[in-house]
Design a protein around this motif. Structure first.
Motif, PDB file in Angstrom:
ATOM      1  N   LEU A  89      43.440  49.233  96.623  1.00 32.93           N
ATOM      2  CA  LEU A  89      43.749  47.838  96.879  1.00 32.93           C
ATOM      3  C   LEU A  89      45.254  47.665  97.046  1.00 32.93           C
ATOM      4  CD1 LEU A  89      42.872  44.787  96.872  1.00 32.93           C
ATOM      5  CD2 LEU A  89      43.298  44.838  94.394  1.00 32.93           C
ATOM      6  N   GLY A  90      45.652  46.999  98.130  1.00 31.14           N
ATOM      7  CA  GLY A  90      47.056  46.693  98.343  1.00 31.14           C
ATOM      8  C   GLY A  90      47.224  45.231  98.729  1.00 31.14           C
ATOM      9  N   TYR A  91      48.379  44.646  98.415  1.00 30.51           N
ATOM     10  CA  TYR A  91      48.573  43.217  98.692  1.00 30.51           C
ATOM     11  C   TYR A  91      50.061  42.876  98.660  1.00 30.51           C
ATOM     12  CZ  TYR A  91      48.365  43.725  93.613  1.00 30.51           C
ATOM     13  OH  TYR A  91      48.551  44.170  92.330  1.00 30.51           O
ATOM     14  N   TRP A  92      50.409  41.805  99.357  1.00 34.92           N
ATOM     15  CA  TRP A  92      51.725  41.179  99.210  1.00 34.92           C
ATOM     16  C   TRP A  92      51.591  39.698  99.549  1.00 34.92           C
ATOM     17  CZ3 TRP A  92      53.819  38.723 103.430  1.00 34.92           C
ATOM     18  CH2 TRP A  92      53.443  39.166 104.713  1.00 34.92           C
ATOM     19  N   LEU A  93      52.529  38.903  99.039  1.00 35.92           N
ATOM     20  CA  LEU A  93      52.458  37.453  99.216  1.00 35.92           C
ATOM     21  C   LEU A  93      53.867  36.902  99.391  1.00 35.92           C
ATOM     22  CD1 LEU A  93      50.286  35.104  99.034  1.00 35.92           C
ATOM     23  CD2 LEU A  93      51.147  34.744  96.715  1.00 35.92           C
ATOM     24  N   GLY A  94      53.997  35.901 100.268  1.00 36.82           N
ATOM     25  CA  GLY A  94      55.277  35.239 100.471  1.00 36.82           C
ATOM     26  C   GLY A  94      55.796  34.611  99.195  1.00 36.82           C
ATOM     27  N   VAL A  95      57.118  34.700  98.988  1.00 30.84           N
ATOM     28  CA  VAL A  95      57.736  34.237  97.749  1.00 30.84           C
ATOM     29  C   VAL A  95      57.435  32.764  97.466  1.00 30.84           C
ATOM     30  CG1 VAL A  95      59.951  33.835  96.596  1.00 30.84           C
ATOM     31  CG2 VAL A  95      59.570  35.963  97.852  1.00 30.84           C
ATOM     32  N   ASP A  96      57.337  31.952  98.502  1.00 33.58           N
ATOM     33  CA  ASP A  96      57.084  30.518  98.304  1.00 33.58           C
ATOM     34  C   ASP A  96      55.784  30.257  97.548  1.00 33.58           C
ATOM     35  OD1 ASP A  96      59.368  30.116  99.739  1.00 33.58           O
ATOM     36  OD2 ASP A  96      58.384  29.368 101.549  1.00 33.58           O
ATOM     37  N   TYR A  97      54.893  31.229  97.535  1.00 32.89           N
ATOM     38  CA  TYR A  97      53.568  31.020  96.946  1.00 32.89           C
ATOM     39  C   TYR A  97      53.341  31.848  95.686  1.00 32.89           C
ATOM     40  CZ  TYR A  97      52.842  28.622 101.309  1.00 32.89           C
ATOM     41  OH  TYR A  97      52.960  27.742 102.358  1.00 32.89           O
ATOM     42  N   TRP A  98      54.383  32.481  95.185  1.00 32.29           N
ATOM     43  CA  TRP A  98      54.263  33.217  93.927  1.00 32.29           C
ATOM     44  C   TRP A  98      53.957  32.256  92.781  1.00 32.29           C
ATOM     45  CZ3 TRP A  98      58.868  37.266  93.744  1.00 32.29           C
ATOM     46  CH2 TRP A  98      58.687  38.197  94.769  1.00 32.29           C
ATOM     47  N   GLY A  99      53.262  32.767  91.775  1.00 31.76           N
ATOM     48  CA  GLY A  99      53.014  32.000  90.564  1.00 31.76           C
ATOM     49  C   GLY A  99      51.898  30.989  90.653  1.00 31.76           C
ATOM     50  N   GLN A 100      51.112  31.001  91.749  1.00 32.84           N
ATOM     51  CA  GLN A 100      50.020  30.040  91.917  1.00 32.84           C
ATOM     52  C   GLN A 100      48.633  30.678  91.775  1.00 32.84           C
ATOM     53  OE1 GLN A 100      50.548  27.544  95.427  1.00 32.84           O
ATOM     54  NE2 GLN A 100      52.757  27.853  95.366  1.00 32.84           N
ATOM     55  N   GLY A 101      48.589  31.944  91.404  1.00 35.54           N
ATOM     56  CA  GLY A 101      47.309  32.624  91.229  1.00 35.54           C
ATOM     57  C   GLY A 101      46.585  32.947  92.514  1.00 35.54           C
ATOM     58  N   LEU A 102      47.301  32.980  93.635  1.00 35.80           N
ATOM     59  CA  LEU A 102      46.645  33.183  94.928  1.00 35.80           C
ATOM     60  C   LEU A 102      46.260  34.646  95.169  1.00 35.80           C
ATOM     61  CD1 LEU A 102      48.829  30.773  97.087  1.00 35.80           C
ATOM     62  CD2 LEU A 102      46.468  30.428  96.364  1.00 35.80           C
ATOM     63  N   VAL A 103      47.095  35.579  94.736  1.00 33.29           N
ATOM     64  CA  VAL A 103      46.735  36.991  94.923  1.00 33.29           C
ATOM     65  C   VAL A 103      45.508  37.350  94.087  1.00 33.29           C
ATOM     66  CG1 VAL A 103      47.458  39.375  94.547  1.00 33.29           C
ATOM     67  CG2 VAL A 103      48.978  37.801  95.728  1.00 33.29           C
ATOM     68  N   PRO A 104      45.450  36.997  92.787  1.00 33.22           N
ATOM     69  CA  PRO A 104      44.216  37.268  92.044  1.00 33.22           C
ATOM     70  C   PRO A 104      42.986  36.612  92.676  1.00 33.22           C
ATOM     71  CG  PRO A 104      45.982  36.772  90.522  1.00 33.22           C
ATOM     72  CD  PRO A 104      46.512  36.479  91.904  1.00 33.22           C
ATOM     73  N   GLU A 105      43.150  35.395  93.204  1.00 32.55           N
ATOM     74  CA  GLU A 105      42.025  34.709  93.840  1.00 32.55           C
ATOM     75  C   GLU A 105      41.542  35.476  95.067  1.00 32.55           C
ATOM     76  OE1 GLU A 105      41.274  30.455  96.136  1.00 32.55           O
ATOM     77  OE2 GLU A 105      42.524  30.470  94.343  1.00 32.55           O
TER      78      GLU A 105
END
Length: 331
Positions: A89-105
């Protein structure tokens, strides 16, 4: 393949996503800590999309609210996951959306897809030393630490780093759906399910939705939870984020002298395999309580019949209205 969660759409990357990809991938806080260099231009992002991201089982993380990609997630075969029944499993997310639980979702839905749709049995995941955000994501998802490598190669950065590897097995993932004994106050969820037309669509033959006003909660709770007398069993299904996703139950039918099963998955969580997991948990609970045979009578057009048959139930008989199913719990 397109996957969906409460807030997200996971869909294949497209070259037209280059502008949005570059918006987030140019930030030095995103790529380097994950092992890849910052994107230098929109055209650079387009090349990465074309050559790296447009592959099977790699998805753009798209925010439903905007319809635009904000990150990426995927399942990969590599040196860590070489066998056909495993992936990384690999993933990355834009900084503006960190801390909102979006990657775990997003990852929970991709793991469901991996284990139930793709029939994988092991999912690996890793992070480089210092990437505490990725470490926390893996812990939330139930991954277990396996080992640390002092000189893990980082090909795109031309260096080696200290890397940590974790693993999630299919059987461990299945345990992340758990049984929960609701409190009296928690019955708002049952009320919500009973009033939802889509959730109760299976019950059309018996009237569809079922009123469950608050003034009835106390009597119902006393009968099913407190004074069950060993003849009734009721639990919520809950995921590891604390969300209620359905209910399971059985009760003794004194007229027919048998135990009848019941399982309902709340409509937003359907078609994700949770019904099968819940049914298996119900059968295990009934078996532990000394019940040898468990039955269910379903409307003849109820799509859940297939799920019951896949989970070891056998047809006892049928009429033009219902099919009676039975499972032997103790051999």
């Amino acid at each position: 393949m397109i996957l969906e969660t409460e807030r997200l759409i996971l869909r294949p990357w497209e070259e037209t996503d280059a502008e949005e990809c570059y918006k987030y991938a140019k930030d030095p806080r995103v790529g380097p800590i994950a092992g890849w260099p910052v994107h230098t231009s929109e055209e650079d992002s387009r090349q990465v999309i074309r050559n790296v991201l447009m592959v099977p089982e790699t998805y753009a993380i798209v925010l439903k609210e905007t319809g635009l990609p904000i990150g990426s997630i995927g399942l990969h075969h590599n040196d860590l996951a070489e066998k056909e029944d495993e992936a990384e499993l690999g993933y990355w997310l834009g900084v503006d959306y960190w801390g909102q639980g979006l990657v775990p979702e997003a990852a929970r839905e991709l793991l469901r897809h991996a284990f139930l749709d793709l029939n994988l049995v092991r999912i690996w995941c890793g992070y480089y030393d210092g990437n505490d955000k990725s470490k926390r994501v893996q812990e939330k998802l139930g991954f277990k630490y396996q080992w640390t490598t002092g000189d893990a190669p980082v090909p795109q950065m031309g260096e080696t780093r200290k890397g940590h590897v974790s693993l999630l097995m299919k059987e461990e993932w299945g345990k992340l759906i758990m049984l929960y004994t609701p409190s009296l106050e928690d019955l708002w969820f049952r009320q919500k399910m009973m009033a939802d037309m889509e959730t109760m669509s299976y019950n059309r033959a018996w009237g569809g939705t079922i009123p469950f006003p608050k003034e009835e909660w106390s009597g119902w709770y006393d009968y099913w939870i407190i004074k069950h007398e060993g003849k009734r069993y009721y639990r919520y299904l809950k995921d590891n984020t604390g969300h209620f996703i359905g209910e399971i139950a059985y009760h003794y039918d004194s007229d027919r002298k048998l135990y009848l099963a019941d399982i309902i998955v709340y409509a937003p969580y359907r078609k994700k395999g949770y019904g099968g997991i819940g049914l298996d948990l119900l059968c295990n609970a009934a078996k532990q309580n000394g019940i040898k045979l468990l039955y269910d009578d379903l409307a003849i057009d109820n799509p859940a019949i297939t799920m019951f048959l896949k989970n070891g139930f056998m047809e006892e008989y049928r009429t033009h209205e219902i099919i009676m199913l039975k499972k032997e719990l103790c051999r």
